[in-house]
Design a protein around this motif. Structure first.
Motif, PDB file in Angstrom:
ATOM      1  N   GLN A 100    -106.415  28.062  -3.204  1.00  0.00           N
ATOM      2  CA  GLN A 100    -107.173  28.713  -2.128  1.00  0.00           C
ATOM      3  C   GLN A 100    -106.295  29.051  -0.928  1.00  0.00           C
ATOM      4  O   GLN A 100    -106.755  29.647   0.034  1.00  0.00           O
ATOM      5  CB  GLN A 100    -108.387  27.853  -1.734  1.00  0.00           C
ATOM      6  CG  GLN A 100    -108.097  26.568  -0.958  1.00  0.00           C
ATOM      7  CD  GLN A 100    -107.417  25.459  -1.783  1.00  0.00           C
ATOM      8  OE1 GLN A 100    -107.126  25.632  -2.969  1.00  0.00           O
ATOM      9  NE2 GLN A 100    -107.148  24.338  -1.162  1.00  0.00           N
ATOM     10  N   ILE A 101    -105.020  28.661  -0.987  1.00  0.00           N
ATOM     11  CA  ILE A 101    -104.089  28.997   0.106  1.00  0.00           C
ATOM     12  C   ILE A 101    -103.110  30.072  -0.391  1.00  0.00           C
ATOM     13  O   ILE A 101    -102.644  30.009  -1.522  1.00  0.00           O
ATOM     14  CB  ILE A 101    -103.285  27.741   0.536  1.00  0.00           C
ATOM     15  CG1 ILE A 101    -104.244  26.658   1.042  1.00  0.00           C
ATOM     16  CG2 ILE A 101    -102.247  28.086   1.592  1.00  0.00           C
ATOM     17  CD1 ILE A 101    -103.550  25.354   1.451  1.00  0.00           C
ATOM     18  N   SER A 102    -102.798  31.057   0.456  1.00  0.00           N
ATOM     19  CA  SER A 102    -101.786  32.064   0.078  1.00  0.00           C
ATOM     20  C   SER A 102    -100.393  31.500   0.323  1.00  0.00           C
ATOM     21  O   SER A 102    -100.141  30.923   1.387  1.00  0.00           O
ATOM     22  CB  SER A 102    -101.918  33.316   0.939  1.00  0.00           C
ATOM     23  OG  SER A 102    -103.155  33.903   0.717  1.00  0.00           O
ATOM     24  N   ARG A 155    -104.366  31.817  -9.914  1.00  0.00           N
ATOM     25  CA  ARG A 155    -103.098  31.252  -9.446  1.00  0.00           C
ATOM     26  C   ARG A 155    -102.161  30.983 -10.629  1.00  0.00           C
ATOM     27  O   ARG A 155    -100.987  31.341 -10.591  1.00  0.00           O
ATOM     28  CB  ARG A 155    -103.384  29.973  -8.644  1.00  0.00           C
ATOM     29  CG  ARG A 155    -102.179  29.178  -8.159  1.00  0.00           C
ATOM     30  CD  ARG A 155    -101.264  29.886  -7.191  1.00  0.00           C
ATOM     31  NE  ARG A 155    -101.803  30.673  -6.116  1.00  0.00           N
ATOM     32  CZ  ARG A 155    -101.935  30.283  -4.852  1.00  0.00           C
ATOM     33  NH1 ARG A 155    -101.577  29.058  -4.500  1.00  0.00           N
ATOM     34  NH2 ARG A 155    -102.417  31.095  -3.949  1.00  0.00           N
ATOM     35  N   HIS A 176    -103.031  24.127  -4.684  1.00  0.00           N
ATOM     36  CA  HIS A 176    -103.892  24.715  -3.649  1.00  0.00           C
ATOM     37  C   HIS A 176    -104.066  26.214  -3.848  1.00  0.00           C
ATOM     38  O   HIS A 176    -103.560  27.018  -3.049  1.00  0.00           O
ATOM     39  CB  HIS A 176    -103.296  24.441  -2.263  1.00  0.00           C
ATOM     40  CG  HIS A 176    -103.220  22.998  -1.943  1.00  0.00           C
ATOM     41  ND1 HIS A 176    -104.290  22.291  -1.434  1.00  0.00           N
ATOM     42  CD2 HIS A 176    -102.227  22.091  -2.114  1.00  0.00           C
ATOM     43  CE1 HIS A 176    -103.951  21.024  -1.280  1.00  0.00           C
ATOM     44  NE2 HIS A 176    -102.698  20.872  -1.697  1.00  0.00           N
ATOM     45  N   ALA A 231    -104.413  34.038  -2.193  1.00  0.00           N
ATOM     46  CA  ALA A 231    -105.449  33.022  -2.374  1.00  0.00           C
ATOM     47  C   ALA A 231    -106.425  33.480  -3.453  1.00  0.00           C
ATOM     48  O   ALA A 231    -106.706  34.676  -3.555  1.00  0.00           O
ATOM     49  CB  ALA A 231    -106.184  32.805  -1.065  1.00  0.00           C
ATOM     50  N   ASP A 238    -104.070  28.527   5.930  1.00  0.00           N
ATOM     51  CA  ASP A 238    -104.461  29.185   4.679  1.00  0.00           C
ATOM     52  C   ASP A 238    -103.434  30.234   4.266  1.00  0.00           C
ATOM     53  O   ASP A 238    -103.592  30.914   3.266  1.00  0.00           O
ATOM     54  CB  ASP A 238    -105.886  29.740   4.735  1.00  0.00           C
ATOM     55  CG  ASP A 238    -106.062  30.804   5.788  1.00  0.00           C
ATOM     56  OD1 ASP A 238    -105.041  31.339   6.268  1.00  0.00           O
ATOM     57  OD2 ASP A 238    -107.222  31.097   6.146  1.00  0.00           O
ATOM     58  N   THR A 239    -102.362  30.342   5.040  1.00  0.00           N
ATOM     59  CA  THR A 239    -101.245  31.205   4.646  1.00  0.00           C
ATOM     60  C   THR A 239     -99.946  30.469   4.974  1.00  0.00           C
ATOM     61  O   THR A 239     -99.741  30.059   6.120  1.00  0.00           O
ATOM     62  CB  THR A 239    -101.282  32.532   5.428  1.00  0.00           C
ATOM     63  OG1 THR A 239    -102.562  33.127   5.197  1.00  0.00           O
ATOM     64  CG2 THR A 239    -100.200  33.470   4.976  1.00  0.00           C
TER      65      THR A 239
END
Ligand code: ADP
Ligand code: MG
Length: 610
Positions: free
Chosen positions: A185-187, A208, A183, A202, A42-43
């Motif tokens: 929701q991903i950093s 975004r 995406h 995120a 997620d990062t």
């Protein structure tokens, strides 16, 4: 004679595969980031040095690999993502071929550090040109970090083929943003030469988009949302008043994968019809979700095309959904389809007494007679006919400007055998889009813009390949400002542009001065045409077989061609038809689309007999 066939050693096979998977630094970026996403990170951080020529490193906090997997991941066809052929039809990961790491390691020096969540220590492996040179136990964060150095160290031709730093960086940023937009929701973070380029937290899709394209985007976005059995569409389009002169902010994602689809793009543009000018480009960020078994992405690792099972239905839905959303947000004019505007009474007539209209009937009119010209029409309609021609009179001048007179004596195309040959002169324009022409065996329906593109493309291509494009000297040279990377791109194709008829007086870091332009191009359109060309060039991923001249001819033809919505006089229609059929390949446009369809008498009969 002795046997001569041998199996290629793995490192040779890998290097061959690498030629396809790893075309430039940005291909490595794409593969590594996609692996990080497949590992549920997620990062994700991307570090680049010298446009990826020196270093490309991707660090993720995903699930990591065991020490055995860390060794195995460099083998070709080594993947944890599919087990059997059935899985191919139900893909939920970005990767599945097990080719990327093997290919990257075949042409670079790779260092992999990885640790599983429940292990204390991780593994570090160094792989150079597909040879594992070291493996150690190391302390490292949970997840995976892969750094790729000395890309193409063993393929000098490819290394030399890489473009300037700014162009390669642009490609990397494009890949990075495509994944980052898919995406939210991903950093994601991107650092180039130790400078922070992007730091994307995120969040929601809207956040975004705004963090990538700036706060100005906030007020421009119109949400799109539609769920049906076969498709789920979400995302945003920008309001029509913010349509751009330059293409760019146009993104399609299918099942979270960035794709290019001229067909679906057309559906979006079509939904904007009447709201924006044809020279403007709507911005969009559209996310399509379809059942994994209705698409085929198994085409090519570096290609962004995709095949859908039910393309036509997707087209219709996409167009309708966007139209609907634009309408809901009160940006589309409300149309009352039940009322025919031509029946509305103009205000100044409201007090006048109605007069019964006189109908003139031509007793000699015979619809089955094919020889006669409009002279047998009743005089009243004849009048409107001529006045219409007058209206579009200025179009003839455009045609002379565009020089679409026959390039050679019209040759009889092979497509029309003697009994089918085209009888020019009997042409009609339909909805300012198609030209209908009678032929002996029936009728032919021609797409006017595609036909003109074919004619112009052949002409440009011919002139550029023979290096004899005719040029018109400009009285006052034009200076155009471009970004530095665009100037570099123009520099690379300078000689091809000159062959087409361009004359460049000066090149500085931000400006080019043009002293002459191809005769087929209008002075007023020059900036737009060059911008379009740069755009088209950027959309391509040049490989060694890349043909600039072909792309330029296509791009120019597209820009200069007459468009849908243009009235054409009978003379222009006739010239267009004649010129089209004197092209060696009149059936398909440079973009691969069908230019015309014929209906012979049997086809027409069958319409009425069914
Ligand atoms: P593919 O992605 O098609 O499976 P790759 O060559 O890209 O093939 O990767 C091979 C395998 O290595 C993957 O299937 C995965 O198991 C593992 N792998 C690669 N990158 C990572 C990563 N960042 N985190 C965890 N596992 C990874
Ligand atoms: Mg992969």
């Amino acid at each position: 004679m002795s046997d001569i066939i041998q199996l290629l050693p793995d490192h040779v096979a890998n290097q061959i595969a690498a030629g396809e998977v790893v075309q430039r630094p940005s291909s490595v970026v794409k593969e590594l980031i996609e692996n990080a996403i497949d590992a549920n990170a997620d990062t994700i951080t991307l570090l680049i040095k010298d446009a990826g020529k020196k270093l490309i490193q991707v660090i993720d906090n995903g699930k990591g690999m065991s020490s055995t997997d860390a060794r195995l991941c460099f083998e070709r066809h080594a993947t944890s993502k599919i087990r059997n052929a059935k899985d191919l039809f139900n893909l939920h990961t970005k990767g599945f071929r097990g080719e990327a790491l093997a290919s990257i390691a075949a042409v670079a020096h790779v260092e992999l550090k990885t640790r599983l969540a429940d292990e204390e220590l991780g593994t570090c492996i160094k792989n150079e040109g597909n040879t594992i040179v070291s493996q150690e136990v190391v302390q490292t964060a949970q997840g995976t970090s892969i750094s790729v150095k000395n890309l193409f160290f063993n393929i000098p031709a490819r290394r030399n083929f890489l473009k300037s730093e700014s162009i390669e960086t642009r490609h990397i940023i494009d890949e990075f943003l495509r994944v980052a937009l898919a995406h939210p929701q991903i950093s994601f973070a991107l650092h180039h030469n130790n400078k922070d380029i992007y730091d994307l937290r995120a969040g929601t899709l809207r956040q975004r988009i705004v963090s990538v394209f700036g706060n100005k985007m906030e007020e421009r976005l119109v949400p799109i949302n539609e769920t049906t059995d076969i498709l789920n569409i979400t995302g945003y389009v920008a309001k029509p008043e913010f349509a751009k002169k330059k293409r760019g902010e146009q993104f399609f994602f299918v099942n979270d994968r960035f794709i290019k689809s001229p067909y679906l793009h057309h559906a979006v543009v079509n939904a904007f019809e009447g709201l924006i000018d044809s020279s403007q480009h709507p911005s969009y960020f559209l996310y399509l979700n379809v059942p994994a078994n209705t698409i085929d992405i198994n085409i090519h690792p570096t290609k962004t095309e995709i095949k859908f099972d039910n393309e036509k239905a997707l087209y219709a839905m996409l167009r309708a959904t966007i139209k609907h959303s634009l309408g809901q947000y009160n940006v589309a004019p409300v149309l009352d389809f039940t009322r025919d505007a031509s029946l509305d009474t103009p205000y100044e007539y409201k007090d006048k007494t109605p007069i019964t209209p006189k109908i003139t009937v031509d007793p000699n009119f015979n619809p089955f007679k094919t020889e006669d010209s409009p002279k047998s029409y009743p005089s009243s309609s004849n009048k409107t006919f001529t006045s219409k021609i007058k209206d579009v009179g200025n179009w003839e001048s455009l045609y002379t400007d565009l020089d679409i007179k026959p390039m050679s004596e019209p040759k009889q195309s092979q497509l029309f055998e003697s009994e089918q040959e085209i009888e020019t002169g009997k042409t009609f324009q339909i909805q300012k889009k198609y030209i209908l022409s009678t032929i002996k065996s029936g009728i032919v329906l021609i797409h006017q813009s595609l036909a003109h593109q074919r004619i112009l493309y052949d002409d440009f291509l011919n002139k550029m390949t023979n290096k004899q494009g005719s040029s018109q000297q400009l009285l006052f040279p034009i200076s155009i400002n471009f970004q530095q990377e665009d100037i570099e791109l123009i520099q690379t194709i300078k000689s091809d542009l000159e062959h087409s008829g361009f004359v460049f007086n000066d090149f500085s870091s931000e400006t080019i001065v043009i002293g002459g332009i191809p005769t087929l191009i209008k002075e007023s359109e020059i900036t737009q045409i060059l911008e379009q060309l740069l755009e088209d060039l950027r959309m391509e991923v040049p490989d060694t077989n890349f043909n600039y001249v072909d792309l330029m001819a296509k791009s120019f033809a597209k820009s200069v061609s007459i468009k849908t919505g243009k009235n054409l006089s009978p003379k222009e229609q006739e010239t267009l038809v004649n010129n089209l059929f004197s092209c060696p390949n009149p059936t398909t446009a440079p973009n691969g689309k069908t230019i015309f369809k014929t209906l012979n008498l049997n086809d027409i009969d069958s319409i009425f007999n069914s």
